[in-house]
Write a protein that holds these residues in place. Structure first.
Motif, PDB file in Angstrom:
ATOM      1  N   ILE A  29       0.448   5.462   0.504  1.00 42.27           N
ATOM      2  CA  ILE A  29      -0.709   6.534   1.060  1.00 42.27           C
ATOM      3  C   ILE A  29       0.149   7.963   0.783  1.00 42.27           C
ATOM      4  N   ASP A  76       0.986  -1.266   0.078  1.00 40.27           N
ATOM      5  CA  ASP A  76      -0.183  -0.030  -0.115  1.00 40.27           C
ATOM      6  C   ASP A  76       0.973   1.247  -0.240  1.00 40.27           C
ATOM      7  N   VAL A  81      -8.240   5.325   5.763  1.00 39.86           N
ATOM      8  CA  VAL A  81      -7.181   4.898   4.971  1.00 39.86           C
ATOM      9  C   VAL A  81      -6.347   3.823   5.631  1.00 39.86           C
ATOM     10  N   VAL A 138      -4.711  10.606   1.147  1.00 31.22           N
ATOM     11  CA  VAL A 138      -5.333  11.499   2.384  1.00 31.22           C
ATOM     12  C   VAL A 138      -5.099  12.793   2.314  1.00 31.22           C
ATOM     13  N   HIS A 184      -3.592   5.154  -1.893  1.00 36.92           N
ATOM     14  CA  HIS A 184      -4.469   5.843  -1.176  1.00 36.92           C
ATOM     15  C   HIS A 184      -4.207   7.244  -1.293  1.00 36.92           C
TER      16      HIS A 184
END
Ligand code: F6P
Length: 533
Positions: free
Chosen positions: A137, A135, A178, A167, A165
């Protein structure tokens, strides 16, 4: 020229667009580059209006200012900076000089570093404490979020890297949602902030650091930074090997072509990212070389000016019939409204014409079942910009795509043609009679004559996405030059930031609300009563 345009508009305002729309107009009121077509035949611009609009470009010196921008002149006058996001996609275009120095070696070197890092993350050569990164972010806001988030969604069919992801909001609900779905041991956090001071981003970055620190012994090893502020990224504890810098001549909302695009590059891979850059570069070249009437960014800008400053329509709807572009309207809100939402001209005088319009929208066909009622029958005219691809990425569901395209074309046709009272009567004559027929029919009338443009392209590939975004960037530039404003500063965001900083201790209950206006003090009181402090 403004006067002449307004007089011309007055003379033609009541004319019906469809009465002009023969085959010759359909072939003439378009601009095309490569496989991308801008159709503005369904507007009330005629040959005379177009000539007057093009004269505005010459009067404002758009060609000279465009060349100044591409050549690295400090056209962002209030900040004394060049505006060179185009250099970030100048893959094979030769030197670009800023203050006597060629910036391209550093641009290409940073791109190569990004590619090497992206490849390492994608292949598993770069690991988290728990192994291969699963992942990524991206923590950023505004230009450090909207571009890569929009593009990552748009290029989802090309996504073959780790999950990605984004944010942005300081609202803890954003980051908490998340983090809940990620394993800290296999997560890479990218802190994206040009200034590395933005309160939302720095707050979220510290929250992510604390979250990771509960599991991972060396959190710094799983952080990267995208910023112009090397001193601040170092102070945050991010290894310079994973800091990707860029110069101050890259504006935040124009920055996804460089390091701010790292999360996108990790998601889709360096090859697709390069294709995205190449698409944008092809639009740059078209913008620099094509005569105005064939120039997509220039014509899109002139259509915008016609509708906003001349016809007085205060908003424009961007309606992608391409679900992958669901975040395009939000991205364009920053690009267009932060760039051209200014009340003073370059020399500090009040604008004597309206600033840029409100931009809003949603993908079709969803919007049809929500706000199109108002677009078709509301009292205000809302010029629409449709985007549509000939093909989607779901070959097995192409018939569904055909239905999407039919809906897109139907909407622009309906907006233009409308439905007369007579036609409306015909729709309900079998159900009603007399006065009731009249009443029922009137509800079914569409006045029509509502303008729209359509941007059509074969398929939303990385190249085409690059073309679309660069098209809009240059449209904003042209509109800004014609309005006489600086599209590259954003002083209008400062006041709210200052007041928020001053209000934080009041909200926390550490300082009193005395001295605040009555409404603000009462709201603080109410929120405190309900637990904010
Ligand atoms: O507040 C507006 C703004 O300055 C935008 O122009 C910018 O894109 C955003 O904040 C984020 O800034 P930074 O990348 O410096 O965190």
């Amino acid at each position: 020229m403004w006067r002449k345009l307004k007089d011309h508009h007055e003379a033609v305002a009541s004319r019906r667009i469809e009465t002009m729309l023969d085959a010759a107009r359909a072939a003439d009121f378009v601009a095309q580059t490569g496989d991308m077509r801008l159709d503005y035949a369904k507007t009330n611009i005629d040959a005379e209006g177009r000539a007057l609009l093009i004269a505005l470009l010459d009067e404002a010196g758009v060609a000279e200012k465009r060349d100044a921008m591409f050549s690295g002149a400090p056209i962002n006058e209030t900040e004394g900076r060049a505006v060179l996001h185009t250099a970030l996609r100048n893959l094979d275009g030769g030197p670009v000089m800023v203050d006597g120095q060629d910036v391209m070696p550093e641009v290409l070197d940073t791109l190569a570093r990004m590619e090497s890092f992206a490849n390492d993350v994608r292949s598993g050569r770069f690991k988290g404490q728990g192994g291969k990164i699963t992942d990524v972010i991206n923590i950023g806001i505004g230009g450090s979020d909207l571009g890569p988030a929009m593009a990552a969604q748009a290029l989802a069919p090309y996504h073959d890297g780790p999950r990605c992801h984004f944010v942005s909001n300081v609202d803890p609900a954003d980051i908490a949602g998340v983090l809940r779905g990620c394993d800290p041991a296999t997560t890479l956090v990218i802190v994206a902030s040009k200034t590395f001071t933005t309160i939302e981003t720095m707050t979220n970055a510290r929250t992510a650091q604390a979250w990771m620190g509960q599991t991972v012994s060396d959190t710094g090893a799983q952080f990267a930074a995208l910023s112009t502020a090397a001193d601040k990224t170092a102070a945050f504890g991010i290894d310079p090997a994973r800091v990707f810098g860029f110069a101050d001549w890259v504006g935040g909302r124009y920055s996804m072509w460089g390091p701010i695009g790292l999360s996108l590059m990790i998601a889709v891979g360096p090859n697709a990212f390069r294709a995205f850059l190449r698409g944008a570069q092809s639009m740059d070249r078209h913008f620099q070389a094509a005569p105005w009437q064939e120039n997509l960014p220039a014509m899109l800008a002139l259509v915008g000016i016609w509708h906003n400053q001349i016809c007085g329509h205060a908003t424009r709807a961007v309606l992608p019939y391409d679900n992958l572009l669901a975040r395009l309207p939000a991205y364009l809100q920053q690009l267009e409204m932060e760039s051209n939402g200014k009340g003073v001209s370059m020399d500090g005088a009040d604008l004597t014409i309206d600033s840029g319009p409100v931009v809003w929208g949603e993908p079709g066909t969803n919007g049809q079942h929500a706000f199109y009622q108002l677009i078709h029958q509301g009292t205000r005219v809302i010029p629409c910009e449709f985007l549509v691809a000939a093909r989607g990425h779901e070959d097995d569901l192409h018939h569904q795509h055909q239905l999407l395209v039919a809906n897109c074309l139907a909407q622009s046709e309906a907006l233009m043609r409308g439905r007369t009272l007579d036609e409306a009567r015909g729709k309900v004559a079998d159900k009603f009679a007399g006065a009731e027929l009249e009443r029922q029919a009137r509800h079914r009338v569409f006045k029509g004559n509502r303008p729209s443009v359509t941007i059509a392209y074969p398929q939303l590939t990385p190249e085409v996405l690059g073309q679309i975004v660069a098209l809009y960037e240059h449209r904003v530039f042209v509109e800004g030059v014609v309005l006489g404003i600086n599209s590259y500063d954003q002083w209008g965001v400062e006041l709210g930031k200052e007041l928020a900083t001053a209000l934080q201790p009041v909200v926390e209950g550490k300082e009193s609300a005395d001295g605040k206006d009555g409404s603000t003090a009462a709201l603080v009181d109410f929120l405190q009563m309900h637990g904010v402090s």
